[in-house]
Design an enzyme around this catalytic site. Structure first.
Site, short mmCIF file in Angstrom:
data_model
loop_
_atom_site.label_atom_id
_atom_site.label_comp_id
_atom_site.label_asym_id
_atom_site.label_seq_id
_atom_site.Cartn_x
_atom_site.Cartn_y
_atom_site.Cartn_z
CB SER A 187 3.72 1.91 -36.75
OG SER A 187 3.65 0.62 -37.33
CG HIS A 215 0.84 3.55 -34.57
ND1 HIS A 215 1.76 3.20 -33.60
CD2 HIS A 215 0.56 2.41 -35.22
CE1 HIS A 215 2.03 1.92 -33.68
NE2 HIS A 215 1.30 1.40 -34.66
CB THR A 243 -5.69 0.87 -30.82
OG1 THR A 243 -5.47 -0.08 -29.78
CG2 THR A 243 -4.55 1.86 -30.81
CE LYS A 246 -0.13 0.69 -31.73
NZ LYS A 246 -1.10 -0.41 -31.75
#
Length: 408
Positions: A187, A215, A243, A246
């Site tokens: 990131s 990401h 995740t 995001k």
């Protein structure tokens, strides 16, 4: 004995080292994303957010919000317990099935955050492998590093994305079990790991692979499965971590892998066992977001168009933009104090929220403005961002690339 002075001294050190963090209080406006209301000691004012990781605006998507509301009405807000004590709710089980399907794995396991999923999964996996050697990329996220530390396993750090260095480390331990830990998309620099080559080396030297796609999930590849899926190597990775906080617009983290690996982590990871389960409304919202992005390319296409526009405008303005092939748009500032001040000026005087990144994330003395275009930023917002950045650069007497070329 009094103890508060220890904490006061710790805070003083942070101030002296210019590492004390102040969080801007934002009230996001679902119907007007990426607009928000900034609440400060001087009052409240409207701003445009340029550093959110809600990349595709899924946190306010009608399908996602509706799924959460209906489930909250039907089941209540909380999970009602840990996974082993009444917390394994039906939406959570469906979410894990959907994530396993997304990544083409036999099973998946959901945690309360992406940080916890890395911390818990890596520490547990490495503890279960006798004499495990962990090979970790030098730029890996703190959650990966913390999982490695808690595992107690020996680790060796390979230079960032340097597969020749990785191969030397692998070759030096031919008879040991090995776990290669890396991210698909880093990131801070916005660069991509050489995933196919890493998989080649893992197969050649008998190593497992653990890839953090936090990401990238929702953003790249068929159905939003991530960079590894885009490059056709997802099936070659042993453990994929991601995740929900995001691109999917919710909260939570997860891993996907074989039945045995997932069941072993489920059965032995303290970070999974001894905490409340993810609530049913959150799980239902995540299911809706994942399913929508499995079927829709519109959000990804809009976001990539916005990224291209931002890069084009900032480059044309002569701003020191780092070249990336991803949706991360870092602007470098060689003076950390001016980097922080640039963020403050953008927010206070231009109504633009861009987060400055400094030490310890960056090297001491340097800084970076972390810009993340979303699918909801308009052309007018892009122009306003470029104009404001150029104005701030002039006010702080920071060098523009055009000026540097002209001087040369």
């Amino acid at each position: 004995m009094t103890y508060d002075h220890f904490f006061a001294e710790a805070l003083m050190r942070l101030h002296e080292e210019r590492r004390y963090r102040v969080s801007a209080e934002m009230e996001r406006l679902a119907g007007r994303c990426p607009s928000a209301i900034w609440h400060s000691s001087q009052g409240s004012k409207p701003v445009v957010m340029w550093c959110s990781t809600d990349y595709l605006g899924m946190s306010r998507h009608p399908k996602v919000v509706a799924a959460m509301m209906v489930t909250a009405i039907n089941t209540g807000v909380g999970a009602g317990g840990t996974r082993n004590f009444a917390g394994t709710n039906r939406p959570l089980v469906e979410l894990e099935c959907g994530l396993a399907d997304l990544h083409g794995k036999a099973a998946a396991l959901v945690f309360t955050s992406g940080y916890v999923s890395n911390q818990s999964a890596i520490s547990t996996i490495a503890r279960l492998i006798p004499d495990c050697l962990i090979l970790t990329d030098a730029f890996n996220h703190d959650s990966l590093n913390e999982g490695i530390r808690q595992s107690g396993a020996e680790k060796q750090i390979w230079h960032h994305n340097d597969v020749a260095h990785l191969e030397r480390l692998l070759a030096a331990a031919p008879n040991r079990p090995k776990l290669i830990v890396f991210e698909s998309l880093y990131s801070m620099d916005g660069d991509i790991a050489p995933i196919a080559v890493i998989c080649d080396l893992a197969e050649r030297y008998g190593a497992m692979t653990y890839c953090d796609e936090s990401h990238a999930v929702g953003m790249y590849g068929p159905r939003g499965a991530g960079v590894a899926a885009r490059e056709g190597v997802m099936h070659r990775i042993d453990v994929i971590e991601g995740t929900l906080g995001k691109a999917f617009g919710c909260i939570g983290g997860y891993i996907a892998g074989t039945h045995n690996l997932i069941d072993a982590v489920r059965s032995q990871a303290p970070g999974f066992i001894f905490t409340s389960a993810l609530p049913p409304p959150i799980c239902a919202a995540a299911i809706a977001a994942i399913q929508h992005l499995k079927e829709s390319e519109k959000e990804r296409e809009q976001q990539q168009k916005c990224v291209a526009r931002v890069k084009a405008f900032l480059s044309a303005a002569g701003l020191p933009l780092m070249a990336t092939a991803t949706h991360i748009v870092p602007v470098t500032v060689d003076d950390s104090a001016k980097c922080r001040l640039a963020g403050e000026l953008l927010l206070r005087d231009y109504g633009i929220y861009v987060q400055p990144v400094e030490f310890p994330t960056m090297a001491k003395g340097s800084g970076r403005l972390y810009i993340t275009p979303t699918s909801l930023h308009t052309d007018d917002m892009v122009v306003a961002l470029a104009d404001a950045l150029v104005d701030v650069w002039k006010r702080l007497e920071l060098p523009l690339r055009l000026q540097m070329r002209a001087a040369a």
